[in-house]
Design a protein around this motif. Structure first.
Motif, PDB file in Angstrom:
ATOM      1  N   ALA A 174      16.836  16.731  11.181  1.00 17.70           N
ATOM      2  CA  ALA A 174      15.400  16.577  10.941  1.00 17.70           C
ATOM      3  C   ALA A 174      15.145  15.541   9.847  1.00 17.70           C
ATOM      4  N   SER A 175      15.944  15.569   8.793  1.00 12.44           N
ATOM      5  CA  SER A 175      15.790  14.609   7.696  1.00 12.44           C
ATOM      6  C   SER A 175      16.037  13.184   8.186  1.00 12.44           C
ATOM      7  N   LEU A 176      17.076  12.997   8.980  1.00 15.43           N
ATOM      8  CA  LEU A 176      17.380  11.675   9.525  1.00 15.43           C
ATOM      9  C   LEU A 176      16.225  11.180  10.392  1.00 15.43           C
ATOM     10  N   GLY A 192       6.493  19.127   0.256  1.00 22.19           N
ATOM     11  CA  GLY A 192       5.550  20.235   0.186  1.00 22.19           C
ATOM     12  C   GLY A 192       6.178  21.472   0.770  1.00 22.19           C
ATOM     13  N   ARG A 193       5.531  22.572   0.559  1.00 18.82           N
ATOM     14  CA  ARG A 193       6.010  23.832   1.128  1.00 18.82           C
ATOM     15  C   ARG A 193       5.466  24.001   2.541  1.00 18.82           C
ATOM     16  N   ALA A 194       4.210  23.575   2.769  1.00 18.51           N
ATOM     17  CA  ALA A 194       3.597  23.645   4.101  1.00 18.51           C
ATOM     18  C   ALA A 194       2.567  22.536   4.222  1.00 18.51           C
ATOM     19  N   PHE A 195       2.316  22.125   5.464  1.00 20.71           N
ATOM     20  CA  PHE A 195       1.327  21.091   5.757  1.00 20.71           C
ATOM     21  C   PHE A 195       0.574  21.475   7.017  1.00 20.71           C
ATOM     22  N   THR A 196      -0.589  20.863   7.190  1.00 17.27           N
ATOM     23  CA  THR A 196      -1.251  20.888   8.491  1.00 17.27           C
ATOM     24  C   THR A 196      -1.149  19.473   9.063  1.00 17.27           C
ATOM     25  N   ARG A 197      -1.353  19.338  10.344  1.00 19.88           N
ATOM     26  CA  ARG A 197      -1.317  18.005  10.956  1.00 19.88           C
ATOM     27  C   ARG A 197      -2.441  17.123  10.429  1.00 19.88           C
ATOM     28  N   GLN A 198      -3.501  17.748   9.895  1.00 19.10           N
ATOM     29  CA  GLN A 198      -4.625  16.996   9.341  1.00 19.10           C
ATOM     30  C   GLN A 198      -4.385  16.566   7.895  1.00 19.10           C
ATOM     31  N   GLY A 199      -3.231  16.903   7.314  1.00 21.40           N
ATOM     32  CA  GLY A 199      -2.888  16.415   5.990  1.00 21.40           C
ATOM     33  C   GLY A 199      -3.037  17.397   4.843  1.00 21.40           C
ATOM     34  N   ALA A 240       9.660  20.985  11.113  1.00 17.10           N
ATOM     35  CA  ALA A 240       8.639  21.452  12.055  1.00 17.10           C
ATOM     36  C   ALA A 240       8.103  22.825  11.681  1.00 17.10           C
ATOM     37  N   SER A 241       8.957  23.687  11.141  1.00 14.43           N
ATOM     38  CA  SER A 241       8.525  25.041  10.778  1.00 14.43           C
ATOM     39  C   SER A 241       7.548  25.061   9.601  1.00 14.43           C
ATOM     40  N   GLN A 242       7.408  23.945   8.909  1.00 14.56           N
ATOM     41  CA  GLN A 242       6.487  23.867   7.775  1.00 14.56           C
ATOM     42  C   GLN A 242       5.079  23.445   8.188  1.00 14.56           C
ATOM     43  N   ILE A 243       4.897  23.115   9.457  1.00 13.70           N
ATOM     44  CA  ILE A 243       3.586  22.700   9.944  1.00 13.70           C
ATOM     45  C   ILE A 243       2.838  23.943  10.430  1.00 13.70           C
ATOM     46  N   LYS A 244       1.672  24.143   9.859  1.00 15.88           N
ATOM     47  CA  LYS A 244       0.846  25.311  10.189  1.00 15.88           C
ATOM     48  C   LYS A 244      -0.519  24.853  10.681  1.00 15.88           C
ATOM     49  N   LYS A 245      -1.161  25.702  11.436  1.00 15.42           N
ATOM     50  CA  LYS A 245      -2.496  25.372  11.950  1.00 15.42           C
ATOM     51  C   LYS A 245      -3.485  25.206  10.805  1.00 15.42           C
ATOM     52  N   ASP A 256      -7.154  24.623  -2.464  1.00 21.08           N
ATOM     53  CA  ASP A 256      -8.133  24.667  -3.548  1.00 21.08           C
ATOM     54  C   ASP A 256      -8.794  23.303  -3.653  1.00 21.08           C
ATOM     55  N   THR A 257      -9.831  23.228  -4.458  1.00 19.00           N
ATOM     56  CA  THR A 257     -10.590  21.978  -4.584  1.00 19.00           C
ATOM     57  C   THR A 257      -9.735  20.832  -5.115  1.00 19.00           C
ATOM     58  N   TRP A 258      -8.718  21.127  -5.898  1.00 23.82           N
ATOM     59  CA  TRP A 258      -7.890  20.069  -6.482  1.00 23.82           C
ATOM     60  C   TRP A 258      -6.754  19.615  -5.559  1.00 23.82           C
ATOM     61  N   ASP A 259      -6.558  20.268  -4.444  1.00 26.86           N
ATOM     62  CA  ASP A 259      -5.487  19.890  -3.522  1.00 26.86           C
ATOM     63  C   ASP A 259      -5.827  18.582  -2.820  1.00 26.86           C
ATOM     64  N   VAL A 260      -4.928  17.608  -2.922  1.00 26.07           N
ATOM     65  CA  VAL A 260      -5.118  16.284  -2.332  1.00 26.07           C
ATOM     66  C   VAL A 260      -4.480  16.262  -0.950  1.00 26.07           C
ATOM     67  N   LYS A 261      -5.238  15.788   0.024  1.00 25.68           N
ATOM     68  CA  LYS A 261      -4.721  15.676   1.392  1.00 25.68           C
ATOM     69  C   LYS A 261      -3.788  14.482   1.513  1.00 25.68           C
ATOM     70  N   MET A 262      -2.825  14.634   2.395  1.00 26.14           N
ATOM     71  CA  MET A 262      -1.914  13.544   2.719  1.00 26.14           C
ATOM     72  C   MET A 262      -2.598  12.641   3.751  1.00 26.14           C
ATOM     73  N   ASP A 263      -2.269  11.362   3.720  1.00 26.87           N
ATOM     74  CA  ASP A 263      -2.806  10.431   4.704  1.00 26.87           C
ATOM     75  C   ASP A 263      -2.091  10.587   6.044  1.00 26.87           C
ATOM     76  N   LYS A 264      -0.864  11.082   5.990  1.00 27.48           N
ATOM     77  CA  LYS A 264      -0.056  11.275   7.191  1.00 27.48           C
ATOM     78  C   LYS A 264       0.983  12.339   6.879  1.00 27.48           C
ATOM     79  N   VAL A 265       1.359  13.107   7.898  1.00 27.00           N
ATOM     80  CA  VAL A 265       2.448  14.072   7.753  1.00 27.00           C
ATOM     81  C   VAL A 265       3.478  13.747   8.838  1.00 27.00           C
ATOM     82  N   ILE A 266       4.706  13.561   8.400  1.00 23.45           N
ATOM     83  CA  ILE A 266       5.785  13.158   9.318  1.00 23.45           C
ATOM     84  C   ILE A 266       6.769  14.305   9.450  1.00 23.45           C
ATOM     85  N   ILE A 267       7.050  14.645  10.716  1.00 21.89           N
ATOM     86  CA  ILE A 267       8.014  15.733  10.997  1.00 21.89           C
ATOM     87  C   ILE A 267       9.110  15.213  11.915  1.00 21.89           C
TER      88      ILE A 267
END
Length: 153
Positions: free
Chosen positions: A25-27, A98-105, A132-137, A142-153
């Motif tokens: 997965a890392s590769l 990160g510990r978890a992400f959504t596809r929306q960042g 892949a297991s870190q991607i959640k719906k 919180d208000t201070w959480d910054v969204k990612m521009d892209k999430v790569i799995i």
């Protein structure tokens, strides 16, 4: 589900992955990044030294070092010096764990707040990387959480 409950659930899911699965997965993640125009054009990149349960970026670290990119690998220990804002604003591409992400960042970190303090200062693209297991719906944020521009799995 609370942030703490989700962190535990993700930790348990990653423990089920074999070392070979984590390496593969890392590769795959690193090869995807290497093939982007953003990576190829970046002069200064921020990466991280992976913990055993994170996407390993060694291939990117080696490529950045060998191609003359300026490489910033933050020391996340509590006693480490803070990265000056001027340095953060010169980064062309940041790869963020990160510990978890959504596809929306949306991003859930480990809970220490280290990235929460620097992400708002970055002017560059911020890409999360995950198994892949870190991607959640959806994940709690919180208000201070910054969204990612892209999430790569």
């Amino acid at each position: 589900m609370t942030k703490q409950e989700l962190r535990k659930q993700i930790r348990d899911e990653i423990k089920k992955l074999s070392a070979a699965d984590r390496d593969t997965a890392s590769l795959f993640v690193c090869l995807q990044i290497l093939g982007t125009a953003e990576w190829q054009q970046a002069s200064t990149v921020m990466l991280y030294n992976a913990l055993p349960d994170e996407i390993n970026l060694q291939l990117l670290i080696d490529d950045a070092s060998g191609s003359g990119k300026e490489l910033i690998i933050p020391d996340q220990s509590p006693s480490a010096p803070v990265i000056p804002v001027e340095v953060l604003q010169e980064i062309d591409l940041a790869i963020i764990p990160g510990r978890a992400f959504t596809r929306q960042g949306k991003r859930l970190g480990r809970g220490g707040g280290w990235y929460d303090r620097i992400l708002p200062h970055l002017r560059c693209q911020k890409w999360g990387v995950a198994f892949a297991s870190q991607i959640k719906k959806d994940i709690p944020t919180d208000t201070w959480d910054v969204k990612m521009d892209k999430v790569i799995i």
